[in-house]
Design a protein around this motif. Structure first.
Motif, PDB file in Angstrom:
ATOM      1  N   THR A 275       0.842  -1.200   0.000  1.00  0.00           N
ATOM      2  CA  THR A 275       0.000   0.000   0.000  1.00  0.00           C
ATOM      3  C   THR A 275       0.875   1.247   0.000  1.00  0.00           C
ATOM      4  O   THR A 275       0.600   2.217  -0.716  1.00  0.00           O
ATOM      5  N   ARG A 276       1.923   1.215   0.803  1.00  0.00           N
ATOM      6  CA  ARG A 276       2.824   2.377   0.880  1.00  0.00           C
ATOM      7  C   ARG A 276       3.444   2.665  -0.481  1.00  0.00           C
ATOM      8  O   ARG A 276       3.565   3.832  -0.890  1.00  0.00           O
ATOM      9  N   ALA A 277       3.816   1.621  -1.194  1.00  0.00           N
ATOM     10  CA  ALA A 277       4.401   1.813  -2.520  1.00  0.00           C
ATOM     11  C   ALA A 277       3.386   2.433  -3.475  1.00  0.00           C
ATOM     12  O   ALA A 277       3.730   3.310  -4.289  1.00  0.00           O
ATOM     13  N   LYS A 278       2.141   2.028  -3.390  1.00  0.00           N
ATOM     14  CA  LYS A 278       1.100   2.579  -4.258  1.00  0.00           C
ATOM     15  C   LYS A 278       0.783   4.020  -3.880  1.00  0.00           C
ATOM     16  O   LYS A 278       0.501   4.853  -4.754  1.00  0.00           O
ATOM     17  N   LEU A 279       0.829   4.331  -2.595  1.00  0.00           N
ATOM     18  CA  LEU A 279       0.648   5.716  -2.162  1.00  0.00           C
ATOM     19  C   LEU A 279       1.755   6.599  -2.741  1.00  0.00           C
ATOM     20  O   LEU A 279       1.492   7.692  -3.252  1.00  0.00           O
ATOM     21  N   ASN A 280       2.986   6.127  -2.650  1.00  0.00           N
ATOM     22  CA  ASN A 280       4.114   6.901  -3.176  1.00  0.00           C
ATOM     23  C   ASN A 280       3.955   7.146  -4.675  1.00  0.00           C
ATOM     24  O   ASN A 280       4.246   8.242  -5.171  1.00  0.00           O
ATOM     25  N   ALA A 281       3.480   6.119  -5.386  1.00  0.00           N
ATOM     26  CA  ALA A 281       3.301   6.259  -6.833  1.00  0.00           C
ATOM     27  C   ALA A 281       2.254   7.313  -7.158  1.00  0.00           C
ATOM     28  O   ALA A 281       2.414   8.101  -8.099  1.00  0.00           O
ATOM     29  N   LEU A 282       1.172   7.354  -6.390  1.00  0.00           N
ATOM     30  CA  LEU A 282       0.137   8.362  -6.596  1.00  0.00           C
ATOM     31  C   LEU A 282       0.644   9.757  -6.238  1.00  0.00           C
ATOM     32  O   LEU A 282       0.439  10.728  -6.982  1.00  0.00           O
ATOM     33  N   LEU A 283       1.306   9.862  -5.117  1.00  0.00           N
ATOM     34  CA  LEU A 283       1.735  11.167  -4.614  1.00  0.00           C
ATOM     35  C   LEU A 283       2.808  11.810  -5.479  1.00  0.00           C
ATOM     36  O   LEU A 283       2.972  13.037  -5.455  1.00  0.00           O
ATOM     37  N   ARG A 284       3.518  11.017  -6.262  1.00  0.00           N
ATOM     38  CA  ARG A 284       4.511  11.584  -7.182  1.00  0.00           C
ATOM     39  C   ARG A 284       3.855  12.454  -8.258  1.00  0.00           C
ATOM     40  O   ARG A 284       4.519  13.278  -8.891  1.00  0.00           O
ATOM     41  N   HIS A 285       2.544  12.270  -8.427  1.00  0.00           N
ATOM     42  CA  HIS A 285       1.826  13.018  -9.465  1.00  0.00           C
ATOM     43  C   HIS A 285       0.888  14.066  -8.857  1.00  0.00           C
ATOM     44  O   HIS A 285      -0.112  14.436  -9.464  1.00  0.00           O
ATOM     45  N   GLY A 286       1.206  14.554  -7.665  1.00  0.00           N
ATOM     46  CA  GLY A 286       0.355  15.512  -6.984  1.00  0.00           C
ATOM     47  C   GLY A 286       0.089  16.782  -7.785  1.00  0.00           C
ATOM     48  O   GLY A 286      -0.942  17.435  -7.609  1.00  0.00           O
TER      49      GLY A 286
END
Length: 295
Positions: free
Chosen positions: A49-60
């Motif tokens: 989940t943390r990895a998927k959060l990081n992937a999303l947040l890179r595109h803030g």
């Protein structure tokens, strides 16, 4: 300087410490409290989940709000408040539709009821459910899912602040004038729980994210995440009755006239464990929702 005089000065300074601590300016809950809830969630989610959060947040940047950047969970947690003053080209509130999503006016003096205050879906618990579903929906554009993450992160924090979950028809305690130690002026009950008490509670040792988590027994952590959003709404509503109002008034449901109530140092000490519990609960519950949405 005579020894007796030094002793008197030391005693005076010690006596002033509680008042000075109470008078220290506090960050609003929307900043310190929300960020701590988000950081606890980030620490508690599964590694995947943390990895998927990081992937999303890179595109803030896809949110299109450079005034309110989102790059990590802490900044995502405050985004929903940061965007409130933003205007569109016509000068209208760009995110005005989300104003009522931050709270739910559930009467603490009547049986618990979400149907009436959430009838149109414009309340915090309904939006937690909606934003989690949007985050989980891989068919939505990436920007929509990032927005859902930011809203979800913020709203779980809001629900954890008891005066966002239940009140006495007084705007979540905003109309209840109250003093925090020597701080009076424009202070009110909502402000105290949003800022002064939140900061004092989160920073009380053992402080920090891991201090808050580790000082909460595993059995209590399991209990805090049990159930679903309606159960968590009822839990915060009960805290609003018992602690937010109950600590300040002999009967939380009887409005009394007289001197403005004061949250003194003794009361702060009684409420610190309650406020800490709410922050931990928010973080653990957010982690549960994120794991479910991003599995």
């Amino acid at each position: 300087m005579p020894h007796q005089l030094l002793a008197r000065i030391a005693a005076l300074l010690l006596a002033l410490v509680p008042a000075l601590i109470l008078a220290t300016p506090a960050s609003a809950y929307w900043e310190y409290g929300h960020q701590t809830v988000a950081k606890i969630a980030y620490a508690e989610v599964r590694a995947t989940t943390r990895a998927k959060l990081n992937a999303l947040l890179r595109h803030g940047a896809l949110l299109g709000t450079p005034e309110c950047p989102v790059s990590d969970m802490a900044s995502a947690s405050t985004w929903a408040d940061c965007i409130k003053p933003l205007k569109d080209a016509a000068g209208k509130a760009r995110f005005g539709y989300a104003y009522n999503w931050h709270f739910q006016n559930v009467d603490i003096c009547k049986p618990f009821d979400l149907k009436t205050p959430c009838a149109d879906g414009n309340c915090v618990s309904a939006q937690i459910i909606r934003q989690q579903a949007r985050l989980a929906d891989r068919s939505l554009p990436l920007a929509d899912r990032i927005q859902a993450l930011a809203f979800l992160t913020h709203f779980v924090g809001d629900l954890s602040q008891p005066l966002h979950a239940g009140d006495r028809h007084d705007l979540g305690g905003n109309k209840v004038t109250a003093s925090y130690g020597v701080i009076a002026g424009r202070a009110n009950l909502h402000m105290i729980w949003d800022g002064y008490l939140a900061e004092r509670s989160i920073s009380t040792p053992p402080g920090g994210v891991m201090g808050l988590i580790r000082s909460t027994p595993r059995s209590e952590r399991r209990a805090l995440v049990a159930g679903e959003v309606t159960d968590w709404s009822r839990d915060s509503w009960r805290v609003s009755h018992d602690s937010a109002y109950g600590a300040m008034f002999a009967d939380p449901c009887v409005e009394t006239k007289g001197p403005r109530p004061v949250m003194d140092e003794a009361m702060v000490q009684r409420l610190i464990p309650v406020a800490r519990r709410q922050v931990v609960a928010g973080g653990l519950r957010l982690a549960k929702l994120l794991d479910a949405a991003l599995r």
